[in-house]
Design a protein around this motif. Structure first.
Motif, PDB file in Angstrom:
ATOM      1  N   ALA A  93      -4.207   8.838   2.916  1.00 43.91           N
ATOM      2  CA  ALA A  93      -4.478   8.065   4.008  1.00 43.91           C
ATOM      3  C   ALA A  93      -5.814   8.073   5.021  1.00 43.91           C
ATOM      4  O   ALA A  93      -6.955   7.552   5.259  1.00 43.91           O
TER       5      ALA A  93
ATOM      6  N   TYR B  91       0.868  -0.860   0.256  1.00 42.02           N
ATOM      7  CA  TYR B  91      -0.321   0.120   0.212  1.00 42.02           C
ATOM      8  C   TYR B  91       0.843   0.935  -0.754  1.00 42.02           C
ATOM      9  O   TYR B  91       2.300   1.906   0.967  1.00 42.02           O
TER      10      TYR B  91
ATOM     11  N   THR C  89      -4.378   0.540   5.463  1.00 39.69           N
ATOM     12  CA  THR C  89      -4.144   1.760   6.146  1.00 39.69           C
ATOM     13  C   THR C  89      -3.991   2.314   7.175  1.00 39.69           C
ATOM     14  O   THR C  89      -3.214   3.188   7.198  1.00 39.69           O
TER      15      THR C  89
ATOM     16  N   PRO D 139      -0.246   5.281  -0.937  1.00 40.03           N
ATOM     17  CA  PRO D 139      -0.911   6.738  -0.966  1.00 40.03           C
ATOM     18  C   PRO D 139      -0.256   7.095  -1.721  1.00 40.03           C
ATOM     19  O   PRO D 139       0.685   7.517  -2.268  1.00 40.03           O
TER      20      PRO D 139
END
Length: 565
Positions: free
Chosen positions: A97, A87, A119, A89
């Protein structure tokens, strides 16, 4: 006298809230403006626009929202230097996020559980040792009140989605706010940066609002949160006896440290919050605040909602803000503040929609993973799902018969009221004692071969809740049952038994998303391919975890031999 009467009426007329129809029309024009950009890409603004539209009443299923969600999910499919999926952002980093968490929780906290957890973990990792959040990089700093606000809003959304945030995260955030709050109760933008440490209207509402949330998270109901433990043996209790949310991580050590005693007393947080409120009321300024004017309104809305206050001191914050926004909205439906038009328009719509009020009472309580019959009620009475989980709480109703009697009814091929029996059995198992189910395991296993697919599905559902991995081969065999509903229930049951929430990458329904006009042969082919691959993956999983005495058995050897043609 007439003039005096008119003069006395003028202030009341000026302060009146605009008609709701005018407010709704302004929101509608703002939404239309935001939609003129068909794609906001991988950015915090993409998530903020989606959140704004959701709070304005947009359907989560609308094409526009789904496009925004697709952009968010793209961030969850980035590759690191080793080629691993991670992940990452968009360019707004912690802002992004935080906003993404707000969106995913607002849409479907169960569907996006993994993404929300990922997240939240990201924000936990990026929290500075002081308790604040900042931009990426190694630049010396003492935090950013605005970025910290969005991280806190995101983690609050994660908590509402059922994610447990460690006490230490909130505790550090509380200490940072207490140490950076100015003597008069205000907050600056960058406490360590000359010229940016002075109090601003925007940062006053941001810091005070964050203190509200931190206080709620550290001291729900005025007390520190504690894990749900059995007082007699110290073992963590499960919500429904043997049913609980599947945890994909090995949390044996981590969970022990999840809930710790806060180091910042509730009284200290409340004192700082009170000082912040006093500063906000004393320096109330709708038309010319320091900082971003509409950002300031956005913060006022949140403080008032968290305080459950129609007014802030003598100030009718909503009436004043709504009048200002209706006066300053531009012809194209947008608003323009200190930033560019799209974010200003988002902030205005969030204020007018009273978004925080709609958010405060949302609290997702996860259902058991792979719930199958329990959650979906497939093949069962429509009110069954409501019986199991109504308004977020399991509710029981009077049902005749114990587990032994209910199994006997399922074994009876002449049973004329199969649906009622299924309903009773599922509720009895869900709210009952797992040991009684284990004692009846052999009887349940025989029901897998019943003539009725409904009975076979019910048996699979029950076996998955024995927590006995030795039933896994029977569930794997059921992945090739003649009935598709049985196959799906077997897949969901394996998810529950193994605690592999994503089904080893195989979708729940092989026909989901297929064209409605697809011919029967094509549909059968798709289902069989799904069954073959699903069986293969679950068999490989079981081969790795099954008891030693079962390894290298004849079943496994035969399945590894090449198929004859």
């Amino acid at each position: 006298m007439t003039a005096l009467i008119l003069c006395s009426l003028i202030p009341a007329i000026v302060r009146a809230q605009p008609p709701q129809a005018e407010i709704d029309a302004a929101i509608k024009r703002g939404v239309a403006y935001l939609k003129t950009n068909p794609n906001y890409g991988r950015s915090g603004l993409n998530a903020f626009v989606a959140y704004t539209l959701l709070k304005a009443g947009e359907s989560p299923e609308s094409p526009f929202i789904q496009k925004c969600v697709k952009n968010i999910l793209t961030d969850h499919n980035q590759k690191n230097a080793e080629g691993e999926i991670v992940y990452r952002p968009g360019g707004d980093f912690n802002y992004c996020a935080g906003a993404q968490l707000m969106v995913l929780e607002a849409i479907d906290p169960e569907k996006y559980h993994v993404e929300i957890q990922t997240t939240a973990d990201f924000l936990i990792r990026t929290q500075h040792s002081t308790g604040s959040w900042y931009y990426p990089g190694d630049t010396p700093h003492n935090g950013d009140t605005s970025i910290t606000q969005y991280a806190i809003l995101g983690l609050w959304a994660a908590e509402r989605a059922g994610i447990q945030i460690p006490t230490a995260v909130w505790d550090k955030a509380a200490r940072w706010h207490l140490t950076t709050q100015l003597r008069d109760g205000g907050f600056g933008y960058h406490p360590a940066t000359p010229g940016e440490a002075a109090a601003k209207h925007t940062m006053g509402v941001a810091g005070t609002g964050s203190l509200y949330i931190i206080g709620m998270m550290l001291y729900p109901n005025g007390k520190p949160p504690v894990p749900d433990k059995n007082q007699s043996d110290g073992v963590k209790k499960k919500r429904f006896g043997f049913l609980e949310k599947v945890d994909l991580t090995d949390s044996s050590d981590e969970e022990k440290n999840l809930f710790t005693k806060p180091t910042v007393p509730l009284a200290a947080i409340e004192k700082a919050r009170s000082k912040g409120e006093d500063w906000v009321i004393k320096n109330y300024n709708i038309r010319n605040p320091t900082g971003w004017p509409i950002y300031y309104l956005y913060g006022l809305e949140r403080i008032a909602a968290l305080a459950n206050a129609k007014k802030l001191g003598p100030h009718d914050w909503y009436a004043d803000g709504a009048r200002e926004l209706l006066t300053t909205q531009r012809e194209d439906g947008s608003w323009f503040g200190a930033g560019n038009s799209p974010p200003s328009t988002c902030l205005a719509i969030i204020f007018l929609s009273k978004a925080t009020v709609k958010t405060i009472k949302r609290k997702f309580k996860p259902e058991p993973v792979g719930a199958g019959l329990l959650a979906g009620g497939r093949g069962l009475p429509k009110d069954l799902a409501e019986v199991q989980l109504r308004n977020g709480k399991v509710e029981s109703k009077s049902l005749a018969g114990d587990l032994t009697e209910l199994l006997a009814q399922l074994e009876d091929p002449a049973n004329a009221d199969l649906e009622a029996t299924q309903e009773s059995l599922i509720e009895t198992i869900t709210l009952g004692d797992r040991e009684k189910l284990i004692q009846q395991k052999e009887r349940v296993l025989k029901l897998i071969e019943a003539r009725s697919p409904d009975v076979r599905r019910t048996a699979i559902w029950a076996l998955a809740r024995t927590n006995d991995f030795r039933v896994a081969p029977f569930l794997i065999d059921a992945l090739k049952d003649p009935d598709l509903g049985v196959r799906i229930e077997a897949r969901n049951g394996l998810c529950t038994l193994s605690r592999k929430i994503r089904g080893l990458g195989m979708p729940e329904d092989p026909l989901a998303g297929t064209p409605e006009n697809l011919d029967e042969q094509a549909r059968i082919k798709i289902v069989n391919q799904w069954s073959e691959e699903t069986t293969k993956r679950w068999q490989e999983w079981y081969n790795n975890i099954k008891p030693f005495e079962e390894k290298f058995d004849l079943y496994e050897i035969l399945n590894q031999l090449p198929m004859s043609k």
